[in-house]
Design a protein around this motif. Structure first.
Motif, mmCIF file in Angstrom:
data_model
loop_
_atom_site.group_PDB
_atom_site.id
_atom_site.type_symbol
_atom_site.label_atom_id
_atom_site.label_comp_id
_atom_site.label_asym_id
_atom_site.label_seq_id
_atom_site.Cartn_x
_atom_site.Cartn_y
_atom_site.Cartn_z
ATOM 1 N N VAL A 75 0.850 -1.192 0.000
ATOM 2 C CA VAL A 75 0.000 0.000 0.000
ATOM 3 C C VAL A 75 0.887 1.244 0.000
ATOM 4 N N ARG A 76 0.359 2.322 -0.574
ATOM 5 C CA ARG A 76 1.062 3.599 -0.514
ATOM 6 C C ARG A 76 0.684 4.337 0.762
ATOM 7 N N GLN A 77 1.696 4.940 1.403
ATOM 8 C CA GLN A 77 1.454 5.632 2.660
ATOM 9 C C GLN A 77 2.446 6.768 2.825
ATOM 10 N N LEU A 78 1.931 7.952 3.186
ATOM 11 C CA LEU A 78 2.785 9.072 3.560
ATOM 12 C C LEU A 78 3.320 8.786 4.952
ATOM 13 N N ALA A 79 4.637 8.798 5.080
ATOM 14 C CA ALA A 79 5.207 8.422 6.375
ATOM 15 C C ALA A 79 6.521 9.163 6.605
ATOM 16 N N MET A 80 7.593 8.447 6.757
ATOM 17 C CA MET A 80 8.867 9.024 7.169
ATOM 18 C C MET A 80 9.249 10.235 6.317
ATOM 19 N N GLY A 184 -4.706 11.134 4.891
ATOM 20 C CA GLY A 184 -3.898 10.001 4.445
ATOM 21 C C GLY A 184 -2.821 9.641 5.438
ATOM 22 N N ALA A 185 -2.129 10.649 5.985
ATOM 23 C CA ALA A 185 -1.089 10.381 6.979
ATOM 24 C C ALA A 185 -1.680 9.744 8.230
ATOM 25 N N GLU A 186 -2.911 10.109 8.562
ATOM 26 C CA GLU A 186 -3.574 9.524 9.724
ATOM 27 C C GLU A 186 -4.125 8.126 9.445
ATOM 28 N N GLY A 187 -4.111 7.716 8.179
ATOM 29 C CA GLY A 187 -4.584 6.388 7.832
ATOM 30 C C GLY A 187 -6.089 6.278 7.701
ATOM 31 N N ARG A 188 -6.795 7.397 7.659
ATOM 32 C CA ARG A 188 -8.253 7.343 7.532
ATOM 33 C C ARG A 188 -8.689 7.204 6.078
ATOM 34 N N ILE A 189 -7.913 7.740 5.162
ATOM 35 C CA ILE A 189 -8.137 7.505 3.742
ATOM 36 C C ILE A 189 -6.823 7.024 3.144
ATOM 37 N N THR A 190 -6.897 6.454 1.960
ATOM 38 C CA THR A 190 -5.704 5.939 1.308
ATOM 39 C C THR A 190 -5.799 6.153 -0.190
ATOM 40 N N ARG A 191 -4.673 6.008 -0.849
ATOM 41 C CA ARG A 191 -4.625 6.168 -2.305
ATOM 42 C C ARG A 191 -5.109 4.887 -2.960
ATOM 43 N N GLY A 192 -6.134 5.026 -3.777
ATOM 44 C CA GLY A 192 -6.680 3.890 -4.500
ATOM 45 C C GLY A 192 -6.029 3.745 -5.857
ATOM 46 N N PRO A 193 -6.775 3.316 -6.863
ATOM 47 C CA PRO A 193 -6.188 3.106 -8.188
ATOM 48 C C PRO A 193 -5.600 4.385 -8.763
ATOM 49 N N ASN A 194 -4.524 4.227 -9.504
ATOM 50 C CA ASN A 194 -3.930 5.342 -10.226
ATOM 51 C C ASN A 194 -4.712 5.551 -11.522
ATOM 52 N N ALA A 195 -5.178 6.777 -11.738
ATOM 53 C CA ALA A 195 -5.997 7.059 -12.916
ATOM 54 C C ALA A 195 -5.156 7.277 -14.163
ATOM 55 N N GLY A 196 -3.824 7.245 -14.036
ATOM 56 C CA GLY A 196 -2.945 7.437 -15.181
ATOM 57 C C GLY A 196 -2.124 6.196 -15.462
ATOM 58 N N THR A 208 -9.748 4.013 3.845
ATOM 59 C CA THR A 208 -8.800 2.927 4.067
ATOM 60 C C THR A 208 -9.512 1.626 4.399
ATOM 61 N N ALA A 209 -10.525 1.690 5.247
ATOM 62 C CA ALA A 209 -11.250 0.473 5.631
ATOM 63 C C ALA A 209 -11.923 -0.166 4.427
ATOM 64 N N ASP A 210 -12.437 0.659 3.495
ATOM 65 C CA ASP A 210 -13.051 0.117 2.279
ATOM 66 C C ASP A 210 -11.998 -0.540 1.388
#
Length: 400
Positions: A75-80, A184-196, A208-210
Motif C-alpha cells: 500500500v502507498r502511505q505518507l510516512a517518514m 492520508g497520513a492519519e490512515g483514515r483515507i488511502t490512495r486507491g487506483p492510479n488514474a494514469g 482505508t477500511a473500504d
C-alpha cells in the motif's frame, strides 16, 4: 569483548544480497522486493515499478499494479520525512502509529495556521475537523475519487493559501490536497487506483477500511518505531543512529529508545562511527562477485542511509543529488554508485558515468552496465519515464 568491526566491503556485500541487486540473490515478487527494502520510495510514480524490476526477474509493471490495486499486499502511505512510500501491508500499523502520526500532527499544525492566516476561517482547528469529516462522509460508499472531484463536490474544501513566496516551490495553492494529505497520513483515507499510466501519478482517494476490507489500528509510537527500526536494520544494517534519525524523520530520543527495544548490537564502522545491527545479525558476510545495477530516481537503496561514503564518492554527490538531497537515477558497479542512466527519445537506456565512476568501473564494469542498460530498455519496452528529481548528470551537465 572487543566490538566487532564491519568494513565498507562487508557493508557493500550485505547490500548486494539483502537488496536483491546481485544476480544470485534476486527476489521472487513485488511483496518480497518491498519487504527486502522495508519500504519503496513512491514520490515519483515510476520509482516503485523500476525498483521492483531491478530486484526481480520477469516481474513487470503489470505485476506491480496487481499487488497495489488487486491483491493490495502493498500500500502507498505518507510516512517518514513526509515522503510517500509503498509499504508491505503488515507494516502499516507500525508506520501509522509512529512516523506517519508525527507527519500528520505536523501537517495539521501547519494547515490550521495557514487557514487562519489567510482568512479561510478564524478557527483553523474547527475548519480542518469539519473539512475532514466532510471528506469522509463523501467517500463513504463511493468509488475512489481523484482530488479534483473531491474539490468540486465537497464545499468544505474550498480555499487557497499562498506559501513560499520568492522560492522555487512557492505559489498559491488550494487547501484541498493538504486536507487529503492529513487524512492520508492519519490512515483514515488511502490512495486507491492510479488514474494514469504507471509512469505518471494521478491518484484517487478512498476510505482505508473500504480499500483494505478492515480498519487498521495504529500501534503505540514506541512499538511502531521499534518495528520500523527492526526492519530497517535487517535491510540496511549496520547503520548509525544518525542514519536512522534521518530516515525516520524522528527525534534522537525515539531512535535511542527503539534501538534499545530491539536489542541492537553496536559495531564499529570504517569512518570511525558506531553502527548498529540486530542481535541475530552479527556474523560476518561473505564477499560477492562484482555486479551491476541501474536504479531509479529516489530508489530505496540510494536513499537508505544519510552517511553514504561506503557506496558513494563524495565528489560525485553534486552530480547525482539535487540541493535538497534527492537522488536521481543511479548506475552501480560492484556496490558503488558510478553514474546515472538516461533515456533517448525512443526509450533506449544510456549509462552516463562520472569521471570517478569511469575509473572505478573499468572495462568490466562498463561492459556490465551496457548489458544492464539493454535489459532495462527491454523491460521498459519503449516507455519513456519522466523525472521530477533529475540530477545534474541526468540533465547533461558538463563534468570536469
Amino acid at each position: 569483548m572487543a566490538m566487532r568491526h564491519v568494513d565498507d566491503a562487508e557493508r557493500r556485500a550485505r547490500l548486494a544480497r539483502r537488496h536483491g541487486l546481485h544476480p544470485a540473490h534476486r527476489l521472487d515478487d513485488v511483496l518480497s522486493a518491498t519487504r527486502a527494502m522495508t519500504v519503496l520510495h513512491s514520490t515519483e510514480s515510476a520509482t516503485p515499478y523500476l525498483s521492483v524490476g531491478a530486484r526481480t526477474d520477469g516481474v513487470g509493471p503489470e505485476q506491480v499494479d496487481r499487488a497495489l490495486y488487486e491483491q493490495r499486499s502493498v500500500v502507498r502511505q505518507l510516512a517518514m520525512r513526509r515522503t510517500l512510500f509503498v509499504l508491505p501491508r503488515d507494516l502499516l500499523p507500525a508506520a501509522l502509529g509512529s512516523a506517519a502520526a508525527r507527519v500528520a500532527a505536523e501537517q495539521r499544525r501547519r494547515l490550521t495556521r495557514d487557514v487562519e492566516r489567510h482568512g479561510i476561517a478564524r478557527d483553523g482547528t474547527a475548519w480542518l475537523e469539519a473539512a475532514c469529516e466532510a471528506v469522509l462522509r463523501h467517500l463513504a460508499g463511493s468509488e475512489p475519487l481523484p482530488a479534483r472531484r473531491l474539490r468540486e463536490e465537497v464545499p468544505e474544501l474550498t480555499g487557497t493559501v499562498t506559501v513560499g513566496v520568492g522560492t522555487r516551490y512557492g505559489g498559491t495553492f488550494p487547501v484541498a490536497p493538504r486536507v487529503l494529505a492529513v487524512l492520508g497520513a492519519e490512515g483514515r483515507i488511502t490512495r486507491g487506483p492510479n488514474a494514469g499510466h504507471w509512469r505518471t501519478w494521478r491518484p484517487t482517494w478512498t476510505l482505508t477500511a473500504d480499500w483494505l476490507g478492515e480498519d487498521v489500528e495504529p500501534v503505540c509510537p514506541e512499538e511502531g518505531y521499534a518495528e520500523l527500526v527492526r526492519r530497517w536494520l535487517r535491510t540496511f544494517g549496520p547503520g548509525t543512529a544518525d542514519d536512522l534519525r534521518w530516515w525516520l524523520g524522528s527525534t534522537v530520543s525515539a531512535v535511542r529508545t527503539a534501538l534499545a527495544d530491539v536489542g541492537a548490537v553496536e559495531v564499529s564502522l570504517a569512518d570511525g562511527h558506531s553502527g548498529w545491527v540486530l542481535p541475530d545479525d552479527t556474523e560476518p558476510a561473505d564477499p560477492v562477485e562484482p555486479w551491476a545495477a541501474l536504479l531509479p530516481t529516489l530508489d530505496a537503496t540510494t536513499m537508505g542511509w544519510r552517511g553514504r561514503e561506503h557506496y558513494l564518492d563524495p565528489a560525485d554527490v553534486p552530480y547525482l543529488f539535487d540541493t535538497n538531497g534527492n537522488a536521481g537515477t543511479t548506475a552501480w558497479w560492484d556496490g558503488r554508485v558510478v553514474g546515472a542512466w538516461v533515456q533517448d527519445p525512443d526509450g533506449t537506456v544510456q549509462v552516463v558515468l562520472t569521471p570517478a565512476g569511469t575509473a572505478r568501473a573499468g572495462r568490466q564494469g562498463r561492459a556490465a552496465l551496457r548489458e544492464e542498460a539493454a535489459c532495462l530498455s527491454g523491460w521498459l519496452d519503449g516507455v519513456v519515464v519522466p523525472h521530477v528529481y533529475a540530477s545534474r548528470l541526468m540533465k547533461g551537465a558538463r563534468l570536469p
